[in-house]
Design an enzyme around this catalytic site. Structure first.
Site, PDB file in Angstrom:
ATOM      1  N   LYS A 197      16.418  -8.848   9.502  1.00  0.00           N
ATOM      2  CA  LYS A 197      16.606  -8.777   8.399  1.00  0.00           C
ATOM      3  C   LYS A 197      17.965  -9.565   8.146  1.00  0.00           C
ATOM      4  O   LYS A 197      17.995 -10.278   6.906  1.00  0.00           O
ATOM      5  CB  LYS A 197      16.961  -7.315   7.634  1.00  0.00           C
ATOM      6  CG  LYS A 197      15.797  -6.481   7.724  1.00  0.00           C
ATOM      7  CD  LYS A 197      14.721  -7.030   6.995  1.00  0.00           C
ATOM      8  CE  LYS A 197      13.673  -6.072   6.737  1.00  0.00           C
ATOM      9  NZ  LYS A 197      12.424  -6.523   5.881  1.00  0.00           N
ATOM     10  N   SER A 216       0.766  -1.175  -0.154  1.00  0.00           N
ATOM     11  CA  SER A 216       0.179   0.072   0.241  1.00  0.00           C
ATOM     12  C   SER A 216       0.755   1.325   0.070  1.00  0.00           C
ATOM     13  O   SER A 216       0.158   2.276  -0.345  1.00  0.00           O
ATOM     14  CB  SER A 216      -0.808   0.225   1.071  1.00  0.00           C
ATOM     15  OG  SER A 216      -0.111  -0.040   2.631  1.00  0.00           O
ATOM     16  N   SER A 224      15.068  -7.505   1.930  1.00  0.00           N
ATOM     17  CA  SER A 224      15.654  -7.426   3.378  1.00  0.00           C
ATOM     18  C   SER A 224      16.070  -6.092   3.357  1.00  0.00           C
ATOM     19  O   SER A 224      15.227  -5.087   3.515  1.00  0.00           O
ATOM     20  CB  SER A 224      16.968  -8.443   3.335  1.00  0.00           C
ATOM     21  OG  SER A 224      17.842  -8.207   4.444  1.00  0.00           O
ATOM     22  N   TYR A 267      15.987  -5.033  14.436  1.00  0.00           N
ATOM     23  CA  TYR A 267      15.486  -4.826  13.246  1.00  0.00           C
ATOM     24  C   TYR A 267      16.504  -5.530  12.337  1.00  0.00           C
ATOM     25  O   TYR A 267      16.193  -6.315  11.278  1.00  0.00           O
ATOM     26  CB  TYR A 267      15.583  -3.146  12.645  1.00  0.00           C
ATOM     27  CG  TYR A 267      15.089  -3.020  11.150  1.00  0.00           C
ATOM     28  CD1 TYR A 267      13.974  -3.432  10.533  1.00  0.00           C
ATOM     29  CD2 TYR A 267      16.135  -2.583  10.561  1.00  0.00           C
ATOM     30  CE1 TYR A 267      13.812  -3.303   9.307  1.00  0.00           C
ATOM     31  CE2 TYR A 267      15.846  -2.756   8.873  1.00  0.00           C
ATOM     32  CZ  TYR A 267      14.681  -2.865   8.559  1.00  0.00           C
ATOM     33  OH  TYR A 267      14.523  -2.651   7.388  1.00  0.00           O
TER      34      TYR A 267
END
Length: 275
Positions: A146, A5, A127, A142
């Site tokens: 990844k 989106s 990633s 975070y």
């Protein structure tokens, strides 16, 4: 396509449609998805929660029923999380993994039977350069999510190759999307004042870097589409000169550590037993 989106996801949807591809795109917010792309005959917007296996299965089934088959899956859903490892709660860390890692795994498990049956398919897992080099104070969790995406994509690539299926992990640098804005970058609920460098890095990403990223998401979308259309797609796709520079810096540091500690690191086998 998950997380479609806004940001890179939306850019990829619009560019794929312009290139003549049929696109099924998903988001938790169906209204935002429908506003992003309107009245295109080859576009199927779907509401989906990547953390809910039933929701994932229903969305993929609808996409296949609508288009007849699915050839490319892009796992793009995810969000950023700042905060030192000490100050982030267990719940905050687990939620980041839940979306960024387990959400993609839910999609992969669901789509793989269809890919194996048709003997073809390509899975892109988005990633970050932060999944290749973790030298970012305040982004440890975070980066860990990844790094996980990098690791399971490499295994996935080896597992699905015999079925004629490809897997690519995409590692973008800084691209000018809404990733660093308040609705996409989560900050810790309980900040620890002593972490001055973490706060400085956090503030820099929110205020100085946000809106000034060098990467164009439309050009990133073109690169991903080119790989999807390639007969010999790579396992690793780095996007952006900054991502390339950081990757080479990481490889240089790794090579230096390997060579400096070769004697210590390679003298760990059992001594030969002689009669």
């Amino acid at each position: 396509m998950t997380g479609a989106s806004k940001g890179l996801g939306l850019a990829l949807v619009t560019q794929a449609l312009q290139a003549g591809h049929k696109v099924a795109a998903t988001s938790r917010n169906l209204n935002a998805l429908e506003q992003g792309v309107t009245n295109h005959p080859h576009f199927l917007p779907l509401q989906m929660d990547v953390t809910n296996e039933k929701s994932v299965a229903e969305a993929i089934a609808k996409a296949i029923a609508h288009f007849g088959r699915v050839d490319v899956v892009v796992n793009n859903a995810g969000y950023g999380l700042t905060g030192s490892l000490e100050e982030l709660t267990d719940a905050e860390a687990r939620e980041n993994f839940n979306i960024n890692v387990f959400g993609s795994l839910n999609v992969i498990r669901t789509v793989m039977p269809f890919f194996r049956q048709q003997g073809a398919g390509h899975i892109f897992n988005i990633s970050s350069i932060g999944g290749f080099t973790g030298n970012y104070p305040g982004f440890g969790i975070y980066c860990a999510t990844k790094f996980a995406v990098q690791g399971f994509t490499e295994s996935l690539h080896a597992e699905v190759k015999p079925f004629g299926i490809n897997a690519t992990v995409v590692s973008p640098g800084y691209f000018r999307t809404n990733f660093l804005e308040a609705d996409s970058l989560v900050t810790p609920k309980n900040e620890i004042a002593e972490y001055h460098e973490v706060r400085e890095v956090q503030s820099a990403h929110q205020h100085q870097i946000n809106g000034n990223q060098p990467g164009d998401p439309v050009k990133a979308a073109h690169a991903i589409i080119a790989v999807a259309e390639s007969a010999n797609p790579p396992l690793h796709l780095f996007l952006g000169q900054d991502a390339y520079d950081l990757a080479y810096q990481k490889m240089g540091r790794l090579t230096k550590d390997l060579e400096c500690w070769r004697v210590v690191g390679t003298t760990t086998a059992f001594d030969e037993i002689t009669a």
